[in-house]
Design an enzyme around this catalytic site. Sequence first.
Site, PDB file in Angstrom:
ATOM      1  CB  SER A 217      -1.109  -0.051   1.119  1.00 45.18           C
ATOM      2  OG  SER A 217      -2.286   0.403   0.824  1.00 45.18           O
TER       3      SER A 217
ATOM      4  CE  LYS B 128     -15.524  21.839  11.111  1.00 44.37           C
ATOM      5  NZ  LYS B 128     -14.232  22.073  10.250  1.00 44.37           N
TER       6      LYS B 128
END
Length: 288
Positions: A111, A163
């Site tokens: 990765s 948010k």
Amino acid sequence: MRLRSAVFGIFAMGLVVCSCGVGYGMALWADDSHLEVPHVRIVHLDGMIADPTKVINKLIAARGDSSVKAVVLRIESPGGAVAASQEIYQAMLSLTLVKPTVASICNLGASGGYYAALGAHKIMANPGSLTGSIGVISQFTDAHELMDKVGVKMETVKSGALKDAGSPFREMGPKDRAYFQGVVDDVYRQFRADVLKRRKVDSSALDTLADGRVLSGAQAKAANLIDTLGGFEDAQMLAKRMASLPTGAPVVDDLPNASFFQRLIEQQVDGIGKMLPTSSAPVLFRLP
């Protein structure tokens, strides 16, 4: 943006493996910035990638040191934060413009660890190394049902609908999921584009290879994700040949006396400080 209990934007390959020792048959010199004879420099990338500063500084120093004729990036990493992996990749690319570079994968270079390796001229891995894992993952904890059972409530005042996206104190809705999926998809496209840029893999083949799967070194070689098979000593010899150095040229290791686990512990302890909350909603850029 503040994410609570989220592992966001992380390249991850969560495997526990044995350590590759440093019992190779070549003399390694202690790190000496004043060594003036032509040599190969070893830079280690160990553990979860969170703060790339130390690795990048060593790559920059090697780039500016005229006695360093080639660099081997020794990788033992399952991945980590996206931006940190990209910064090491970019630092390797910059170094590759002026000096031969080899990425040497020990047990695990997956990765984000594989992303960093992409910046090298050549990528070498053992047949049994684990690499690839081209993908991005973001995981979130949902504790709202548990909080309901114990009678704890969280009141949130926010400036916009997203948010508090990823909050463990409420269920993730379709809008939240679509938002995070869009970010993950965008970062994945960046990773995929750099693999296509650096490796001789066609796009259709990468559709299969880049689904997050891990590959052995032998499989990665067959798929052109790495260049050649070999161990640490082989990587050093390849770097010497690329730099036209004699086989007896010295090799300078940045951490010659530390085991992999010592370096891993040092890196993890260093990262703990960066995980400590600086507000009521810390951002965690690491695997759980």
